[in-house]
Design a protein around this motif. Sequence first.
Motif, mmCIF file in Angstrom:
data_model
loop_
_atom_site.group_PDB
_atom_site.id
_atom_site.type_symbol
_atom_site.label_atom_id
_atom_site.label_comp_id
_atom_site.label_asym_id
_atom_site.label_seq_id
_atom_site.Cartn_x
_atom_site.Cartn_y
_atom_site.Cartn_z
ATOM 1 N N ASP A 167 0.847 -1.196 0.000
ATOM 2 C CA ASP A 167 0.000 0.000 0.000
ATOM 3 C C ASP A 167 0.886 1.252 0.000
ATOM 4 O O ASP A 167 1.716 1.427 0.891
ATOM 5 N N PRO A 168 0.743 2.129 -1.022
ATOM 6 C CA PRO A 168 1.652 3.282 -1.113
ATOM 7 C C PRO A 168 1.598 4.211 0.092
ATOM 8 O O PRO A 168 2.610 4.793 0.477
ATOM 9 N N TYR A 169 0.424 4.351 0.703
ATOM 10 C CA TYR A 169 0.317 5.208 1.892
ATOM 11 C C TYR A 169 1.167 4.632 3.027
ATOM 12 O O TYR A 169 1.914 5.344 3.701
ATOM 13 N N ARG A 170 1.083 3.323 3.226
ATOM 14 C CA ARG A 170 1.855 2.689 4.303
ATOM 15 C C ARG A 170 3.353 2.795 4.030
ATOM 16 O O ARG A 170 4.152 3.045 4.933
ATOM 17 N N VAL A 171 3.733 2.584 2.773
ATOM 18 C CA VAL A 171 5.157 2.701 2.422
ATOM 19 C C VAL A 171 5.621 4.137 2.691
ATOM 20 O O VAL A 171 6.679 4.372 3.275
ATOM 21 N N TRP A 172 4.807 5.073 2.294
ATOM 22 C CA TRP A 172 5.131 6.505 2.455
ATOM 23 C C TRP A 172 5.345 6.836 3.940
ATOM 24 O O TRP A 172 6.360 7.410 4.336
ATOM 25 N N VAL A 173 4.378 6.434 4.768
ATOM 26 C CA VAL A 173 4.487 6.720 6.210
ATOM 27 C C VAL A 173 5.769 6.099 6.777
ATOM 28 O O VAL A 173 6.535 6.747 7.494
ATOM 29 N N LEU A 181 3.990 15.430 6.020
ATOM 30 C CA LEU A 181 3.312 14.200 5.603
ATOM 31 C C LEU A 181 1.807 14.446 5.531
ATOM 32 O O LEU A 181 1.143 14.072 4.556
ATOM 33 N N GLN A 182 1.271 15.076 6.554
ATOM 34 C CA GLN A 182 -0.171 15.338 6.545
ATOM 35 C C GLN A 182 -0.564 16.227 5.365
ATOM 36 O O GLN A 182 -1.551 15.962 4.678
ATOM 37 N N LYS A 183 0.252 17.274 5.115
ATOM 38 C CA LYS A 183 -0.088 18.171 3.994
ATOM 39 C C LYS A 183 -0.024 17.413 2.669
ATOM 40 O O LYS A 183 -0.891 17.569 1.799
ATOM 41 N N GLY A 184 1.008 16.585 2.505
ATOM 42 C CA GLY A 184 1.149 15.811 1.271
ATOM 43 C C GLY A 184 -0.023 14.856 1.094
ATOM 44 O O GLY A 184 -0.596 14.744 -0.002
ATOM 45 N N VAL A 185 -0.404 14.188 2.169
ATOM 46 C CA VAL A 185 -1.523 13.235 2.100
ATOM 47 C C VAL A 185 -2.821 13.972 1.773
ATOM 48 O O VAL A 185 -3.648 13.501 0.983
ATOM 49 N N ARG A 186 -2.975 15.167 2.354
ATOM 50 C CA ARG A 186 -4.187 15.938 2.059
ATOM 51 C C ARG A 186 -4.237 16.312 0.572
ATOM 52 O O ARG A 186 -5.291 16.252 -0.065
ATOM 53 N N GLU A 187 -3.082 16.641 -0.002
ATOM 54 C CA GLU A 187 -3.046 16.951 -1.440
ATOM 55 C C GLU A 187 -3.501 15.741 -2.261
ATOM 56 O O GLU A 187 -4.227 15.871 -3.247
#
Length: 357
Positions: free
Chosen positions: A34-40, A94-100
């Motif tokens: 999952d890209p979100y999990r990898v990112w975090v 991270l939060q700002k990037g995820v919100r984008e």
Amino acid sequence: MQELNQAKINAFQTNLVGWYNEHKRDLPWRTSQDPYRVWVSEVMLQQTRVDTVIPYYERFMRLFPAMEDLAYASEEEILKVWEGLGYYSRVRNLQKGVREVVEHYGGEVPKNRKEIESLKGVGPYTAGAVLSIAYDLPEPAVDGNVMRVLSRVFNLNDDIAKPSTRKKHEAILYEAIYADDPSSFNQGLMELGALVCTPTSPGCLLCPVREQCDAFYLGIQADLPVKSKKKKAKAVDLDAFVLLDENKQLYIEKRPAEGLLAGLWQLPMLPKSQSTEDGQAAILNTYRVNSNLKTLDFHVKHVFSHIIWEIDLYIGCVNQANMPHEWKAVSKDELEQFAFPVSQQKLLSYCLEEGLL
Ligand code: SF4
């Protein structure tokens, strides 16, 4: 750029990927692509050891299992879950990037370097890690660990503290990456740097790419990578104040919204005074509050990348009626609702252990 020998590259790929698939550590973020999990996980792992990251990662994923959960969490929530991990701008970005991603990409992390690097907080390393691990794309992910390994394997003498060196290493990896399994190749490089090709005592005799390693062949492992020395961190002497009112309420303050440890909470702190009387005068001048200070026999040293805090601790009684509006009164039990940086956690733990709160 130096010519790469294709036979050496092929053997390097095979040995590295084979070793990684056999020896990789069982880590919680490796159970999914999952890209979100990898990112975090990649953001947490910047500047932080794997063992430290594991419980943070698990807690983070329990609280924010999907990008939408993180995108609209409050600042207090995200700082609290990151409390103690340091480099707090990482979680804000991270939060700002995820919100984008949620708002502009329909909740799907972009699959190309240009778009993913345009997200807040996503640099070339994180972009390469997410693209290769989550999407199996042959994109390099170059951090300090990877540059150390490449410097040794290919006998590269460029200063890895210089930004231009990362570009050169990326160019080498675009040629050397194993296109059939870029995820295992990149993670293999990271894992080799973490477990075998370590900074001071590389385990060459157990290394899967020893036969392809120029540094091993030449006996110059200890001389590579070349890295210029960082400027010495500057010492900053501070006093922190445990200020309690008649109801045993403790006063804490929020750090400014920008800069070091932005938005985290702390005991009121001022530049170091020469004596208790001077400290009392400084509190009066700065906050318009009378205190009745006593020195506590406790000192905290906290090393950041560029400065070192040396903090002495005082305790004093204050009158609730005169508190500055930027302070917050909290009971001992309420402390855990606030995010404190590590230095402050140490000060508060001391006070709790000594029964001062
Ligand atoms: Fe690092 Fe030694 Fe392996 Fe070369 S042989 S990559 S120096 S551990």
